[in-house]
Design an enzyme around this catalytic site. Structure first.
Site, PDB file in Angstrom:
ATOM      1  N   THR A   1       0.826  -1.208   0.000  1.00 13.35           N
ATOM      2  CA  THR A   1       0.000   0.000   0.000  1.00 13.35           C
ATOM      3  C   THR A   1       0.855   1.250   0.000  1.00 13.35           C
ATOM      4  O   THR A   1       0.368   2.341   0.249  1.00 13.35           O
ATOM      5  CB  THR A   1      -0.921   0.033   1.236  1.00 13.35           C
ATOM      6  OG1 THR A   1      -0.098  -0.053   2.413  1.00 13.35           O
ATOM      7  CG2 THR A   1      -1.889  -1.117   1.217  1.00 13.35           C
TER       8      THR A   1
ATOM      9  N   SER B   1       3.949   6.831  10.808  1.00  8.43           N
ATOM     10  CA  SER B   1       2.891   6.604   9.847  1.00  8.43           C
ATOM     11  C   SER B   1       3.305   7.051   8.451  1.00  8.43           C
ATOM     12  O   SER B   1       4.076   7.995   8.281  1.00  8.43           O
ATOM     13  CB  SER B   1       1.622   7.334  10.280  1.00  8.43           C
ATOM     14  OG  SER B   1       1.447   8.503   9.534  1.00  8.43           O
ATOM     15  N   LYS B   2       2.787   6.339   7.474  1.00 12.45           N
ATOM     16  CA  LYS B   2       3.157   6.610   6.096  1.00 12.45           C
ATOM     17  C   LYS B   2       2.763   8.011   5.669  1.00 12.45           C
ATOM     18  O   LYS B   2       3.432   8.616   4.844  1.00 12.45           O
ATOM     19  CB  LYS B   2       2.520   5.573   5.166  1.00 12.45           C
ATOM     20  CG  LYS B   2       3.297   4.272   5.150  1.00 12.45           C
ATOM     21  CD  LYS B   2       2.665   3.223   4.251  1.00 12.45           C
ATOM     22  CE  LYS B   2       3.501   1.938   4.283  1.00 12.45           C
ATOM     23  NZ  LYS B   2       2.858   0.788   3.647  1.00 12.45           N
ATOM     24  N   ARG B   3       1.671   8.523   6.236  1.00 17.54           N
ATOM     25  CA  ARG B   3       1.251   9.824   5.742  1.00 17.54           C
ATOM     26  C   ARG B   3       1.903  10.995   6.439  1.00 17.54           C
ATOM     27  O   ARG B   3       2.041  12.056   5.857  1.00 17.54           O
ATOM     28  CB  ARG B   3      -0.262   9.984   5.739  1.00 17.54           C
ATOM     29  CG  ARG B   3      -1.050   9.071   6.650  1.00 17.54           C
ATOM     30  CD  ARG B   3      -2.529   9.422   6.602  1.00 17.54           C
ATOM     31  NE  ARG B   3      -2.708  10.873   6.495  1.00 17.54           N
ATOM     32  CZ  ARG B   3      -3.626  11.546   7.153  1.00 17.54           C
ATOM     33  NH1 ARG B   3      -4.466  10.922   7.938  1.00 17.54           N
ATOM     34  NH2 ARG B   3      -3.715  12.861   7.001  1.00 17.54           N
ATOM     35  N   ARG B   4       2.323  10.857   7.681  1.00 13.39           N
ATOM     36  CA  ARG B   4       2.879  12.058   8.312  1.00 13.39           C
ATOM     37  C   ARG B   4       4.367  11.982   8.612  1.00 13.39           C
ATOM     38  O   ARG B   4       4.979  12.988   8.939  1.00 13.39           O
ATOM     39  CB  ARG B   4       2.089  12.404   9.581  1.00 13.39           C
ATOM     40  CG  ARG B   4       2.339  11.451  10.701  1.00 13.39           C
ATOM     41  CD  ARG B   4       1.751  11.820  12.039  1.00 13.39           C
ATOM     42  NE  ARG B   4       1.891  10.618  12.855  1.00 13.39           N
ATOM     43  CZ  ARG B   4       0.892   9.978  13.417  1.00 13.39           C
ATOM     44  NH1 ARG B   4      -0.314  10.455  13.340  1.00 13.39           N
ATOM     45  NH2 ARG B   4       1.103   8.878  14.084  1.00 13.39           N
TER      46      ARG B   4
END
Length: 495
Positions: free
Chosen positions: A30, A265-268
């Site tokens: 992902t 986390s991948k997004r932050r």
RNA sequence: GCCCCGUUCGUCUAGAGGCCUAGGACACUACCCUCUCAAGGUAGCGGCACGGGUUCGAAUCCCGUACGGGGUACCA
């Protein structure tokens, strides 16, 4: 709490220790390869190697919505990268990659089997209905409940499309997880809700697919991140309900956290292993650093050869508390690894950054011999390989790079007269570093300043910067003509 | 809310009841070296979350509290 729960279940007792060691790393494609995943895979891999076992790579691509094929290749490339130079220990993975999506039939079969045996039931509740009942429950009893309430548990719903299949949890007793790192955490089965194993559209949920694959692949040890600990009792219950044989031994490794101590986390957070690779971190530095997050080699040094780690590492010694992924410390590790390289190795490793798009110069401008001469001086000054170009760019570009701040900081006071003086001397002086440096000493003395101060304007005129590798060595390489040209050019700007 | 996990310098860690006046590393500070910046060297700063036990003795064992985190999906 339940009454008189037994101290243990067969869980711990039946987990086999005599079986061949088979571990797996099961990323879901992902995104980029997460540094936490890299650490977990390293733990798995070392454990397999230490026990003569097998390391299986399994791509968990059951969430079609979020999976992208390009990530699958990326993960494998990143895994190979972190194993760079480890060929003598065997491949980065022994089996696979297997794709979870290819085992879809097995997962669905398992769900059907559980239904037929009464270990699972169909449920047509919507999330809204469940929430509504939970809200009513709270209104009536004041007790907050968020999970599934077991509404369909005894309604004997037919297996119609749209209905999800839920595992019927036996709420009696306690499930004990045999965990190498955390002792044996216990979960009262009464706290486990009847979780979905097959979606309304018939597709398997992660927990079902995961357990079925682990059984099929005869996985003996599940080494994974701590975030999975809470669903481990569910996995064990499923495992037993499916007659999966001896339960695997678990090891839940500590999470990697950011400065605020939240899980990376991948997004932050910057977690992509590929990004660190592309910035010029050495794989051996990265893997050594990763290993020290939650574990430490014997002795007073954390930077140790990989074979030492292979020998000393014990999964049982891994911490159970989260570790901050401190990039500053990673850089220190990387700098030390870079400095330990032979000059030849350093040159070889620098190659990718010596050409476009990483380097600001063209192939025609670049001179390997000049770089070679500078390499040892650059080597002690970089923490990442992508810093290499900025230390030597002035030698290959036609003009000194522009840096307004550097200019304003040094090109004042008697900079003009220092330049005049130096230009005069450099026109006739013998062209070698010693003589070049000596000349600056003469100039400094006549201006009543120190050599360190006097070299400032020269450095900025030549390199565009106030800091950099030893100046006179670089001037020797640059040559008299180009040096004088830059000095005159700078001098002219001061009028 | 409920379940689970955790807590040694700012950070990563050593520490398995006396070896602890708590060691190392990163970061930070100072000094040395020095053409700038690094590298290297030396020194310094800085910690057992709190409260009760157990023990002759506790950072180490037990209990509680506080705080932090993870999970709680028809995501993985």
């Amino acid at each position: 709490m339940t009454e008189g729960a037994p101290a243990s279940t067969p869980a711990a007792a039946t987990s086999g220790s005599l079986r061949p060691v088979r571990v797996r790393f099961a990323p879901s494609p992902t995104g980029y390869f997460h540094v936490g995943g890299a650490k977990t895979s390293l733990y798995n891999w070392i454990y397999a190697r230490q026990h003569g076992g097998a390391f299986v790579l399994r791509i968990e691509d059951t969430d079609a919505e979020r999976n992208r094929p390009e990530w699958i290749d990326g993960i494998q490339r990143a895994m190979e990268w972190i194993h760079t130079g480890l060929d003598s220990y065997g491949p980065a993975w022994d089996e696979g990659p297997y794709f979870q999506s290819h085992n879809l039939d097995r997962h669905v079969d398992a769900g059907r089997r559980l239904y037929e045996r009464g270990r699972a039931y169909y449920c047509d509740c919507t999330r809204e209905q469940i929430d509504g009942r939970n809200a009513a429950h709270k209104a009536a009893t004041g007790e907050t409940r968020t999970g599934y309430d077991g509404y369909c548990r005894d309604r004997d719903n037919p297996p119609v499309p749209g209905s999800a299949l839920r595992f019927r949890v036996d709420h009696e007793g306690v499930t004990v997880v045999d965990d190498l790192i955390r002792g044996n955490p216990e979960f009262a089965n009464a706290t486990l809700e009847d979780f979905v194993i097959l979606r309304g559209n018939g597709s398997p949920m992660f927990i079902l697919a995961n357990v079925v694959d682990d059984i099929d692949m005869r996985i003996s040890h599940v080494i994974r991140a701590e975030e999975h600990l809470p669903n481990t009792p569910k996995a064990q219950l499923l495992w037993q309900a499916l007659d999966g044989g001896p339960l695997p031994t678990f090891a839940h490794v500590p999470l990697l956290v950011n400065a605020k101590r939240q899980k990376l986390s991948k997004r932050r957070d910057p977690v992509a292993l590929e990004m660190y690779r592309d910035e010029g971190y050495l794989p051996e530095a990265m893997r050594n650093f990763l290993m020290t997050l939650g574990w430490a080699p014997q002795g007073d040094t954390e930077i140790v050869p990989w074979d030492f780690i292979m020998r000393e590492f014990r999964l049982e010694d891994v911490h159970s508390s989260p570790a901050f992924f401190d990039v500053t410390k990673l850089q220190a590790f990387n700098g030390e690894y870079i400095r330990a390289l032979s000059v030849d190795d350093f040159e070889a490793r620098a190659q990718p950054w010596l050409v476009a798009p990483h380097a600001p110069w063209t192939d025609e401008q670049f001179d390997p011999a000049v770089f070679r001469a500078m390499a040892p001086l650059v080597q002690t000054r970089v923490k990442r390989m992508n810093e290499v170009p900025e230390h030597v760019d002035f030698l290959f570009l036609d003009h000194a790079p522009h840096d307004v701040q550097a200019w304003e900081k040094t090109m004042k006071g008697d900079a003009a007269s220092i330049l005049d003086h130096v230009i005069a001397l450099y026109e006739t002086i013998e062209w070698n570093a010693d003589a070049l440096q000596h000349a600056i000493g003469v100039v400094a003395e006549q201006h009543g300043t120190k050599p360190g101060k006097a070299q400032g304007p020269i450095r900025v005129a030549i390199t565009g910067r106030t800091v950099g590798p030893p100046l006179f060595h670089a001037l020797e390489l640059l040559g008299r003509e180009r040096t004088l040209e830059r000095l005159r050019r700078a001098r002219a700007k001061l009028d």
